[in-house]
Motif scaffolding. Structure first.
Motif, PDB file in Angstrom:
ATOM      1  N   TRP A 129      17.658  53.608 -91.904  1.00  0.00           N
ATOM      2  CA  TRP A 129      17.105  53.806 -90.580  1.00  0.00           C
ATOM      3  C   TRP A 129      15.624  54.126 -90.667  1.00  0.00           C
ATOM      4  O   TRP A 129      15.177  54.739 -91.617  1.00  0.00           O
ATOM      5  CB  TRP A 129      17.819  54.962 -89.892  1.00  0.00           C
ATOM      6  N   ARG A 130      14.914  53.713 -89.640  1.00  0.00           N
ATOM      7  CA  ARG A 130      13.494  54.079 -89.517  1.00  0.00           C
ATOM      8  C   ARG A 130      13.309  54.612 -88.115  1.00  0.00           C
ATOM      9  O   ARG A 130      14.013  54.204 -87.194  1.00  0.00           O
ATOM     10  CB  ARG A 130      12.602  52.845 -89.662  1.00  0.00           C
ATOM     11  N   ARG A 131      12.332  55.480 -87.984  1.00  0.00           N
ATOM     12  CA  ARG A 131      12.053  55.945 -86.630  1.00  0.00           C
ATOM     13  C   ARG A 131      10.597  55.721 -86.301  1.00  0.00           C
ATOM     14  O   ARG A 131       9.737  55.719 -87.204  1.00  0.00           O
ATOM     15  CB  ARG A 131      12.367  57.435 -86.502  1.00  0.00           C
ATOM     16  N   LYS A 132      10.311  55.541 -85.024  1.00  0.00           N
ATOM     17  CA  LYS A 132       8.936  55.613 -84.554  1.00  0.00           C
ATOM     18  C   LYS A 132       9.030  56.376 -83.244  1.00  0.00           C
ATOM     19  O   LYS A 132       9.580  55.861 -82.275  1.00  0.00           O
ATOM     20  CB  LYS A 132       8.356  54.214 -84.372  1.00  0.00           C
ATOM     21  N   GLU A 133       8.553  57.628 -83.291  1.00  0.00           N
ATOM     22  CA  GLU A 133       8.750  58.546 -82.178  1.00  0.00           C
ATOM     23  C   GLU A 133      10.226  58.570 -81.774  1.00  0.00           C
ATOM     24  O   GLU A 133      11.065  58.823 -82.618  1.00  0.00           O
ATOM     25  CB  GLU A 133       7.798  58.221 -81.037  1.00  0.00           C
ATOM     26  N   SER A 134      10.535  58.244 -80.517  1.00  0.00           N
ATOM     27  CA  SER A 134      11.946  58.322 -80.142  1.00  0.00           C
ATOM     28  C   SER A 134      12.669  56.990 -80.350  1.00  0.00           C
ATOM     29  O   SER A 134      13.858  56.870 -80.098  1.00  0.00           O
ATOM     30  CB  SER A 134      12.081  58.765 -78.684  1.00  0.00           C
ATOM     31  N   GLY A 135      11.935  55.978 -80.835  1.00  0.00           N
ATOM     32  CA  GLY A 135      12.568  54.688 -81.130  1.00  0.00           C
ATOM     33  C   GLY A 135      13.210  54.706 -82.507  1.00  0.00           C
ATOM     34  O   GLY A 135      12.694  55.333 -83.431  1.00  0.00           O
ATOM     35  N   LEU A 136      14.350  54.030 -82.613  1.00  0.00           N
ATOM     36  CA  LEU A 136      15.060  53.988 -83.881  1.00  0.00           C
ATOM     37  C   LEU A 136      15.209  52.522 -84.281  1.00  0.00           C
ATOM     38  O   LEU A 136      15.435  51.666 -83.417  1.00  0.00           O
ATOM     39  CB  LEU A 136      16.422  54.652 -83.676  1.00  0.00           C
ATOM     40  N   TYR A 137      15.029  52.235 -85.566  1.00  0.00           N
ATOM     41  CA  TYR A 137      15.038  50.844 -86.039  1.00  0.00           C
ATOM     42  C   TYR A 137      16.095  50.657 -87.104  1.00  0.00           C
ATOM     43  O   TYR A 137      16.234  51.476 -88.003  1.00  0.00           O
ATOM     44  CB  TYR A 137      13.654  50.472 -86.606  1.00  0.00           C
ATOM     45  N   TRP A 138      16.799  49.548 -86.982  1.00  0.00           N
ATOM     46  CA  TRP A 138      17.848  49.236 -87.951  1.00  0.00           C
ATOM     47  C   TRP A 138      17.790  47.748 -88.251  1.00  0.00           C
ATOM     48  O   TRP A 138      17.575  46.936 -87.358  1.00  0.00           O
ATOM     49  CB  TRP A 138      19.220  49.615 -87.372  1.00  0.00           C
ATOM     50  N   LYS A 139      17.999  47.399 -89.535  1.00  0.00           N
ATOM     51  CA  LYS A 139      18.022  45.980 -89.918  1.00  0.00           C
ATOM     52  C   LYS A 139      19.456  45.602 -90.223  1.00  0.00           C
ATOM     53  O   LYS A 139      20.103  46.228 -91.063  1.00  0.00           O
ATOM     54  CB  LYS A 139      17.149  45.756 -91.160  1.00  0.00           C
ATOM     55  N   GLU A 140      19.938  44.587 -89.524  1.00  0.00           N
ATOM     56  CA  GLU A 140      21.314  44.141 -89.726  1.00  0.00           C
ATOM     57  C   GLU A 140      21.280  42.725 -90.308  1.00  0.00           C
ATOM     58  O   GLU A 140      20.560  41.859 -89.815  1.00  0.00           O
ATOM     59  CB  GLU A 140      22.060  44.161 -88.385  1.00  0.00           C
ATOM     60  N   THR A 141      22.060  42.516 -91.364  1.00  0.00           N
ATOM     61  CA  THR A 141      22.095  41.202 -92.002  1.00  0.00           C
ATOM     62  C   THR A 141      23.342  40.451 -91.539  1.00  0.00           C
ATOM     63  O   THR A 141      24.451  40.987 -91.611  1.00  0.00           O
ATOM     64  CB  THR A 141      22.100  41.371 -93.536  1.00  0.00           C
ATOM     65  N   ILE A 142      23.124  39.221 -91.055  1.00  0.00           N
ATOM     66  CA  ILE A 142      24.261  38.421 -90.590  1.00  0.00           C
ATOM     67  C   ILE A 142      24.302  37.092 -91.350  1.00  0.00           C
ATOM     68  O   ILE A 142      23.316  36.687 -91.967  1.00  0.00           O
ATOM     69  CB  ILE A 142      24.174  38.160 -89.058  1.00  0.00           C
ATOM     70  N   SER A 143      25.428  36.413 -91.281  1.00  0.00           N
ATOM     71  CA  SER A 143      25.582  35.149 -91.999  1.00  0.00           C
ATOM     72  C   SER A 143      25.069  33.999 -91.128  1.00  0.00           C
ATOM     73  O   SER A 143      24.820  34.174 -89.924  1.00  0.00           O
ATOM     74  CB  SER A 143      27.052  34.927 -92.336  1.00  0.00           C
ATOM     75  N   VAL A 144      24.960  32.811 -91.717  1.00  0.00           N
ATOM     76  CA  VAL A 144      24.520  31.629 -90.979  1.00  0.00           C
ATOM     77  C   VAL A 144      25.493  31.372 -89.832  1.00  0.00           C
ATOM     78  O   VAL A 144      25.085  31.079 -88.708  1.00  0.00           O
ATOM     79  CB  VAL A 144      24.476  30.401 -91.909  1.00  0.00           C
ATOM     80  N   GLU A 145      26.755  31.495 -90.164  1.00  0.00           N
ATOM     81  CA  GLU A 145      27.767  31.248 -89.145  1.00  0.00           C
ATOM     82  C   GLU A 145      27.571  32.173 -87.951  1.00  0.00           C
ATOM     83  O   GLU A 145      27.561  31.747 -86.793  1.00  0.00           O
ATOM     84  CB  GLU A 145      29.163  31.465 -89.746  1.00  0.00           C
ATOM     85  N   GLU A 146      27.374  33.467 -88.254  1.00  0.00           N
ATOM     86  CA  GLU A 146      27.174  34.441 -87.176  1.00  0.00           C
ATOM     87  C   GLU A 146      25.893  34.155 -86.388  1.00  0.00           C
ATOM     88  O   GLU A 146      25.859  34.290 -85.178  1.00  0.00           O
ATOM     89  CB  GLU A 146      27.155  35.862 -87.747  1.00  0.00           C
ATOM     90  N   ALA A 147      24.876  33.718 -87.138  1.00  0.00           N
ATOM     91  CA  ALA A 147      23.597  33.423 -86.479  1.00  0.00           C
ATOM     92  C   ALA A 147      23.742  32.240 -85.514  1.00  0.00           C
ATOM     93  O   ALA A 147      23.121  32.212 -84.459  1.00  0.00           O
ATOM     94  CB  ALA A 147      22.528  33.133 -87.525  1.00  0.00           C
ATOM     95  N   LEU A 148      24.595  31.296 -85.894  1.00  0.00           N
ATOM     96  CA  LEU A 148      24.755  30.094 -85.061  1.00  0.00           C
ATOM     97  C   LEU A 148      25.790  30.273 -83.952  1.00  0.00           C
ATOM     98  O   LEU A 148      25.588  29.832 -82.823  1.00  0.00           O
ATOM     99  CB  LEU A 148      25.153  28.911 -85.942  1.00  0.00           C
ATOM    100  N   LEU A 149      26.890  30.916 -84.290  1.00  0.00           N
ATOM    101  CA  LEU A 149      28.020  30.937 -83.362  1.00  0.00           C
ATOM    102  C   LEU A 149      28.197  32.237 -82.588  1.00  0.00           C
ATOM    103  O   LEU A 149      29.033  32.324 -81.705  1.00  0.00           O
ATOM    104  CB  LEU A 149      29.327  30.623 -84.124  1.00  0.00           C
ATOM    105  N   GLY A 150      27.437  33.257 -82.976  1.00  0.00           N
ATOM    106  CA  GLY A 150      27.612  34.560 -82.321  1.00  0.00           C
ATOM    107  C   GLY A 150      28.583  35.432 -83.119  1.00  0.00           C
ATOM    108  O   GLY A 150      29.224  34.959 -84.059  1.00  0.00           O
ATOM    109  N   PHE A 151      28.653  36.705 -82.771  1.00  0.00           N
ATOM    110  CA  PHE A 151      29.487  37.632 -83.568  1.00  0.00           C
ATOM    111  C   PHE A 151      29.692  38.947 -82.821  1.00  0.00           C
ATOM    112  O   PHE A 151      29.017  39.223 -81.813  1.00  0.00           O
ATOM    113  CB  PHE A 151      28.818  37.921 -84.910  1.00  0.00           C
ATOM    114  N   GLU A 152      30.591  39.719 -83.341  1.00  0.00           N
ATOM    115  CA  GLU A 152      30.767  41.116 -82.913  1.00  0.00           C
ATOM    116  C   GLU A 152      30.822  41.953 -84.177  1.00  0.00           C
ATOM    117  O   GLU A 152      31.558  41.626 -85.102  1.00  0.00           O
ATOM    118  CB  GLU A 152      32.092  41.274 -82.147  1.00  0.00           C
ATOM    119  N   ARG A 153      30.068  42.989 -84.208  1.00  0.00           N
ATOM    120  CA  ARG A 153      30.041  43.857 -85.395  1.00  0.00           C
ATOM    121  C   ARG A 153      29.985  45.315 -84.959  1.00  0.00           C
ATOM    122  O   ARG A 153      29.534  45.615 -83.862  1.00  0.00           O
ATOM    123  CB  ARG A 153      28.787  43.591 -86.216  1.00  0.00           C
TER     124      ARG A 153
END
Ligand SMILES: [Zn+2]
Ligand SMILES: [Zn+2]
Length: 375
Positions: free
Chosen positions: A271-295
């Motif tokens: 996690w990263r923060r900038k003031e009250s904002g919070l940042y997260w990097k999520e890695t998804i597969s090609v399939e998820e990138a193309l077809l959508g997903f729930e995680r």
């Protein structure tokens, strides 16, 4: 307060003290209190009830009671007698009449002449430290125990450095002035006169006969002090928590403050923060990138956030999730936003079969394989 009223008052209160309340209760302590607890209690309460500061009725009596309680409980021999035989035992120990230290002198020596006794005393250095706190602790708020090495006034001599008060003498070399006049003849008939710090007493005007065996005459001792740092929810970067008067003690000053500056720990990939904002990097597969997903994403305090995308998600796309950022400092019931950045990972290789199918999928009009490819 005039010295005569002060004295009268003292005599009066000493008489009253014979029937005084439980000394532990006076210092708001339990019988198992450590030496440090006793010091702390005296430090806190004597300042609170010092008649120069506290003008409420009864404050002076309280101040004298506190001084007496500290005088007894800070002395291990007296404390032992008191624990076993009470005030009567102490009286018997001191030959029928108890001797009490002047509570104002005691206050002065405890605070190195500072406190509320009139003249201004300089404040010792402030110690500032940075603390790296995990983002999870800043998110939820936390109590963190830590230790600080510092110097405290010797309990035994209360910072005088002398074995007893009769071992403190006026310096004969300077008559207690702390400075001496040095005359020097620089040429015949010409004499300069200069004031120098007395080297016999180091400018203090007093010399010590027998040194305090406890601190070896150093007046101060090393001590490890425990504290609890209260990290407020959503504490901003660089937020300072001040422990007033908790820095190094010395007979020459009133202790400065210990300042703890809070920073969030840099956690790799997390996690990263900038003031009250919070940042997260999520890695998804090609399939998820193309077809959508729930995680599911597990938040800093363990609660689950559903990440959902229906269409195509471009690499680097940032999804904003309202109200799932850091708590807002001062109004921790409100939160900033959470920003989830998507990273798309491609397979390192694909089978010939998959390749064929993908080609077909991308070229629905063509039959067969890519002309440039031998499969
Ligand atoms: Zn001197
Ligand atoms: Zn000492």
């Amino acid at each position: 307060m005039g010295s005569l009223t002060c004295l009268l008052f003292l005599v009066l209160s000493l008489v009253l003290l014979v029937h005084a309340a439980d000394l532990y209760k006076v210092l708001e302590l339990s019988k198992s209190a450590s030496e440090q607890d006793i010091r702390k209690a005296y430090k806190k309460l004597s300042r609170k009830y010092h008649p120069d500061k506290n003008k409420e009725p009864g404050a002076e009596e309280k101040f004298v009671e506190i001084a007496h309680a500290y005088e007894v409980l800070s002395d291990s021999t007296k404390r032992q007698i008191y624990d076993r035989h009470g005030e009567e035992g102490l009286k018997a120990h001191e030959g029928g009449h108890q001797h009490h230290a002047n509570p104002f002198d005691m206050f002065q020596s405890f605070f190195g002449g500072g406190g509320y006794g009139g003249h201004q005393v300089r404040k010792g250095p402030t110690s500032t430290s940075e603390f790296e706190i995990s983002l999870a602790d800043i998110y939820t708020g936390a109590s963190i125990d830590f230790m600080v090495k510092k110097r405290i006034l010797c309990d035994h001599c209360r910072g005088t450095g002398a074995a007893s008060s009769s071992d403190i003498h006026e310096c004969k070399a300077c008559n207690g002035q702390g400075v001496r006049i040095v005359r020097q003849q620089i040429m015949p008939g010409m004499i300069t006169q200069s004031q120098v710090t007395c080297n016999e007493c180091g400018g203090r005007g007093r010399v010590i006969g027998k040194k305090c065996p406890h601190c070896n005459g150093n007046k101060v001792m090393d001590h490890t002090q425990h504290y609890t740092l209260e990290v407020p929810k959503g504490a901003p970067e660089g937020h300072e928590v001040v422990f007033e008067g908790e820095a190094d003690e010395s007979p020459d000053w009133e202790p400065g403050d210990v300042v703890i500056r809070i920073r969030s720990k840099k956690e790799r990939g997390g996690w990263r923060r900038k003031e009250s904002g919070l940042y997260w990097k999520e890695t998804i597969s090609v399939e998820e990138a193309l077809l959508g997903f729930e995680r599911n994403l597990t938040h800093l305090d363990g609660h689950i956030i559903e990440l959902q995308r229906h269409g195509v998600t471009q690499p680097g796309y940032v999804q904003t999730i309202k109200g799932e950022g850091m708590p807002i400092f001062d109004t921790p019931s409100e939160h900033g936003d959470l920003y989830v950045e998507y990273n798309v990972v491609l397979p390192t290789e694909i089978s010939p079969e998959t390749k064929k199918r993908l080609y077909a999928a991308f070229h629905p009009e063509a039959t067969g394989s890519r002309p440039t490819d031998e499969l």
